[in-house]
Scaffold this active site. Structure first.
Site, PDB file in Angstrom:
ATOM      1  N   SER A 143       0.860  -1.186   0.000  1.00  9.13           N
ATOM      2  CA  SER A 143       0.000   0.000   0.000  1.00  9.13           C
ATOM      3  C   SER A 143       0.894   1.233   0.000  1.00  9.13           C
ATOM      4  O   SER A 143       2.049   1.181   0.470  1.00  9.13           O
ATOM      5  CB  SER A 143      -0.898   0.002   1.240  1.00  9.13           C
ATOM      6  OG  SER A 143      -1.528   1.270   1.415  1.00  9.13           O
ATOM      7  N   TYR A 156      -1.427  -0.725  10.081  1.00  8.75           N
ATOM      8  CA  TYR A 156      -1.558  -1.089   8.669  1.00  8.75           C
ATOM      9  C   TYR A 156      -0.304  -0.694   7.893  1.00  8.75           C
ATOM     10  O   TYR A 156       0.244  -1.484   7.114  1.00  8.75           O
ATOM     11  CB  TYR A 156      -2.786  -0.400   8.080  1.00  8.75           C
ATOM     12  CG  TYR A 156      -3.104  -0.781   6.657  1.00  8.75           C
ATOM     13  CD1 TYR A 156      -3.668  -2.015   6.361  1.00  8.75           C
ATOM     14  CD2 TYR A 156      -2.857   0.101   5.604  1.00  8.75           C
ATOM     15  CE1 TYR A 156      -3.971  -2.371   5.055  1.00  8.75           C
ATOM     16  CE2 TYR A 156      -3.163  -0.242   4.297  1.00  8.75           C
ATOM     17  CZ  TYR A 156      -3.711  -1.475   4.023  1.00  8.75           C
ATOM     18  OH  TYR A 156      -4.009  -1.821   2.727  1.00  8.75           O
TER      19      TYR A 156
END
Length: 256
Positions: A143, A156
């Site tokens: 990401s 995350y």
């Protein structure tokens, strides 16, 4: 059913984790369009059932699987190989997201996110190595939050940064064995999960920081994945392909 935007020449048997929704689902559909046999591993029982109904008659095996469970992953990969032969490609899309300020992120939440996103990806990579044919192309999903310090992404972001480094180490160690390991790092993409997690205010913020001025489409990320799986990327190894509409060139999401 066509969802692929380009021809890639991917062949063989590809395993896709998290393949029952979002980017994983778009990748599965694009692979089917290319005539590839696909094994889907996903922890969502209902999503797997929907996928089985939707893709009935296709060369698809859909299995409920917890990617953090080594024995379960090994069993699912064994079933996949029995169905379609050795694994020639692996796409690790299975992950979980938490958008929580660091001071509100418990150690339990931090461990859970790393366990699924990072450890789970590693477990499936190792299992695929044991079930590979003459060559194997792995694409792990990271990401932009693993490359930029976006607020609310302490767990995350750490997990996705770990996916990048893990993938580069595997590319280094396994390259001589005919294994390529690359990473796709999406920015903001329209998925069912994004629609639940991102408020309208967050959508405006992400869009304002993205030079293309919009969220990505799952098919656009799938095309990047298929490129890295394909013979066209045969000399690409240990690379991070960012698919974010230019977000990473324009700044980060600051604290709020």
């Amino acid at each position: 059913m066509s969802t692929s935007l380009a021809c890639h020449g991917v062949a063989g048997h590809v395993v896709v984790t998290g393949g029952a929704s979002g980017i994983g689902e778009a990748t599965v559909l694009a692979l089917i369009d290319e005539g590839v046999a696909v094994s889907i591993l996903d922890a969502d029982t209902e999503a797997i059932a929907r996928t089985e109904d939707r893709l009935a008659g296709e060369d698809v095996l859909a299995l409920v699987c917890d990617v953090t469970d080594e024995e379960e992953v090994a069993e699912c990969l064994s079933q996949a190989v029995d169905a379609f032969g050795p694994v020639t490609g692996l796409v690790n899309c299975a992950d979980i997201d938490r958008d929580i300020p660091a001071e509100k992120t418990s150690a339990e939440i931090f461990r859970e996110v790393l366990d699924v996103n990072l450890t789970g990806s590693f477990i499936v990579c190792r299992a695929a190595l044991e079930q590979m044919g003459d060559a194997l192309s792995i694409v792990n999903l990271a990401s932009v939050s693993g490359q930029s310090a976006n607020a609310g992404r302490v767990a995350y972001g750490a997990s996705k940064a770990g996916v990048i480094m893990m993938s580069q180490v595997l590319a280094n160690e396994w390259g001589a064995s005919g294994v390529r390991v690359n990473v796709v790092a999406p920015g903001a993409v329209d998925t069912p999960r994004t629609s639940k997690v991102h408020s309208m205010e967050q959508r405006r913020l992400w869009t304002s920081r993205t030079p293309l001025g919009r969220y990505g489409r799952t098919q656009e990320v799938a095309n990047a994945i298929l490129f890295l799986l394909s013979p066209a990327a045969s000399y690409i190894n240990g690379h991070v392909l960012t698919v974010d509409g230019g977000f990473s060139t324009s700044g980060i999401i600051a604290g709020r």
